[in-house]
Scaffold this active site. Structure first.
Site: not given
Ligand SMILES: CC(C)(COP(=O)(O)OP(=O)(O)OC[C@H]1O[C@@H](n2cnc3c(N)ncnc32)[C@H](O)[C@@H]1OP(=O)(O)O)[C@@H](O)C(=O)NCCC(=O)NCCS
Length: 526
Positions: A400, A453
């Site tokens: 991320h 996700e």
């Protein structure tokens, strides 16, 4: 004398002095009390007048999150040792760029090893704001990473701590304890509702879920003419139709009450528009909204045509709460830029949907699931993952830009997935463990963990959401965040209008004489 000439130029002009300091052996509670008393965001740990560490508000949150007792742990145990420092003569803009790049909020100012002051991102921003545009353009990192462009009370993300919040509450705690409607109320009205207010809010929203007849009539035609269009593209189109048909006025001309009414309307109807167009594209009749169901149960019912199992509705609700807002991401920024022009709220939401539809933003929860499919069985996981990383591929659902620790959303969703249970969940957990180990070994120092996700895909799949509806489902709650930002922008507006640095051939170049055989000014083809 220009404004820039009058403005402070060096760190020395902006720094605070004397600095609030602490001894490394002092208890954190004492240092924290001093921070509060002086209303500062950090203390510098010193040995004599030499800085040896920095303890910031972020560290205090990390300490609280770890459940450590601030009355017994010392500053040394939690401070960042040997912090980066800056000299007093450094240009403020240079210091600003360096802080923004490294994600620091405070940096000690040092001369000959001695602590002489401290300068904060906020101090430096004041200069950045009054610098002429050409000067500033050199200093702002590409992609605006780390640049503060607005003040907000909607929420924030603290990447290094793995924490994000809506208003003053942890978003994860809200997802664990409250309903989506309560969280929506919080974002629009600024506080959590009591029981009566919550009921009144649900009653207010229920009729707003209905698609108005003039839009409903157009949906079958739209689905027929765009059978290949993805659900987000249809949503972009239908929100635009709704705003036009319901006559949303420019936000510049609308007061808060009118804007909030429009915002409630859009947020309530988005799930209906998404499900109706998806069903029509699949040859199914749209299912009308059910005002007696909560937000997530109604969403699943409109998608599948039957009332969902309560545990599925709750799992999706928790996912939706966790995705309402997440800092100044690209779509939120887009919504605020459009709102800052005074355009109508529909335009801001349509623009934000457009930004979200980009693969770099809307993400790939279905791709994480695809990876699980490709791995197939637990014993293949390690070899598959190693080979993928060795080929230079990215493992979907890992890493991320902001979180360099566990993504708090993935931690929460892992819990949600565990509660739902099932073979896919057990398999996903095993792949996660293996992937984190493989990444730590093959990409040392990159701090790659599961992102939102990974488990989002697993949770939605387990609850029967089709893969092409993963990102649209995310959009259906993010619209609440966008609208909260539009309301905030409109309440204290200033046109967002940055500058660009021109890097083309130096102007002015003479305009070449017109080619007689070419087009005529004002004529056809001009
Ligand atoms: C999310 C993402 C774009 C963030 O990227 P970023 O902050 O720009 O990080 P970088 O691209 O600078 O990557 C830093 C390093 O980590 C590696 N890395 C990052 N994510 C990785 C992943 N998922 N798998 C393998 N390696 C990864 C990069 O290859 C790079 O290694 P290098 O230094 O050897 O070149 C990235 O982690 C990614 O592509 N993840 C996979 C896709 C995904 O899950 N997207 C959904 C995001 S919510």
């Amino acid at each position: 004398m220009t404004m820039a000439d009058r403005s402070p130029r060096t760190v020395a002009d902006l720094m605070s002095s004397p600095v609030v300091t602490a001894s490394p052996e002092e208890k954190v509670a004492e240092a924290a009390a001093r921070m509060r008393a002086h209303r500062v965001g950090s203390v510098v740990a010193v040995d004599g007048d030499r800085p040896v560490g920095i303890l910031t508000e972020r560290d205090l949150v990390r300490i609280a999150a770890a459940g450590a007792d601030t009355g017994t742990v010392t500053v040394r145990e939690w401070m960042t040792p040997d912090p980066d420092t800056v000299g007093p003569d450094v240009a403020a803009t240079t210091a600003f760029a360096s802080l923004a790049e490294r994600g620091y909020r405070h940096i000690p100012v040092v001369t000959d090893g001695r602590l002489v002051g401290i300068v904060s991102m906020r101090d430096l921003m004041r200069v950045a704001q009054i610098q002429p545009a050409d000067r500033l353009a050199h200093e702002v990192p590409k992609g605006l990473e780390g640049v503060v462009v607005a003040e907000t009370t909607v929420g924030d993300v603290r990447g290094l701590e793995g924490f994000y919040h809506y208003r003053q509450y942890s978003a994860v705690e809200l997802a664990e304890t409250r309903s989506l409607e309560d969280t929506w109320y919080l974002l629009f009205r600024g506080d959590l509702p009591d029981r009566a207010a919550a009921e009144a809010f649900r009653a207010e929203i229920a009729p707003l879920r209905e698609v108005p007849a003039p839009v409903a009539e157009l949906l079958p035609e739209l689905a027929r003419r765009a059978p290949q269009a993805v659900p987000l593209d249809l949503l972009r189109t239908t929100v635009s139709m709704l705003a036009a048909i319901e006559g949303f006025r420019p936000s510049l001309d609308a007061d808060r009450t009118e804007l909030e009414r429009q915002a409630l309307r859009v947020c309530a109807v988005v799930p209906t528009l998404l499900c109706a167009t998806w069903r029509l594209q699949h040859g199914l009749e749209p299912v009308p909204p059910d005002g007696t169901l909560g937000y997530a149960a109604n969403y699943l019912a409109m998608l599948h045509g039957r009332v969902p199992a309560p545990e599925h509705a709750r799992a999706i609700e928790q996912y939706l709460i966790s995705t309402i807002d997440h800092g100044f991401n690209a779509s939120t920024f887009t919504a605020r830029v459009i709102a800052s022009t005074g355009a109508d709220l529909g335009a801001a939401v349509v623009g934000a949907i457009g930004a979200l539809s980009g693969p770099l933003h809307g993400g790939a929860p279905s791709r994480a699931l695809q990876m699980l499919d490709e791995i197939g069985t637990p014993e293949r996981a390690e070899a598959w993952l190693r080979e993928a990383v060795a080929r230079g591929e990215r493992l979907m659902g890992f890493g991320h830009r902001v979180y360099k620790t566990d993504d708090p959303r993935s931690v929460m969703l892992r819990g949600v997935a565990e509660r739902l249970g099932g073979p896919k969940v057990a398999f996903a957990k095993q792949v996660e463990r293996t992937a984190v180990q493989v990444l730590a070994e093959m990409k040392p120092g990159r701090r790659l963990y599961t992102n939102v996700e990974f488990y989002a895909g697993v949770v939605m799949d387990t609850c029967g959401v089709p893969r092409e509806m993963f990102t649209p489902t995310f959009a259906s709650s993010r619209v609440i965040g966008w609208c909260a930002h539009v309301l905030e922008q409109a309440a204290d507006n200033r046109l967002i209008r940055p500058s660009a640095r021109y890097v083309g051939p130096p102007p002015p170049q003479p305009v070449p004489p017109r080619d007689e055989t070419g087009s005529q000014p004002g004529g056809a083809g001009s």
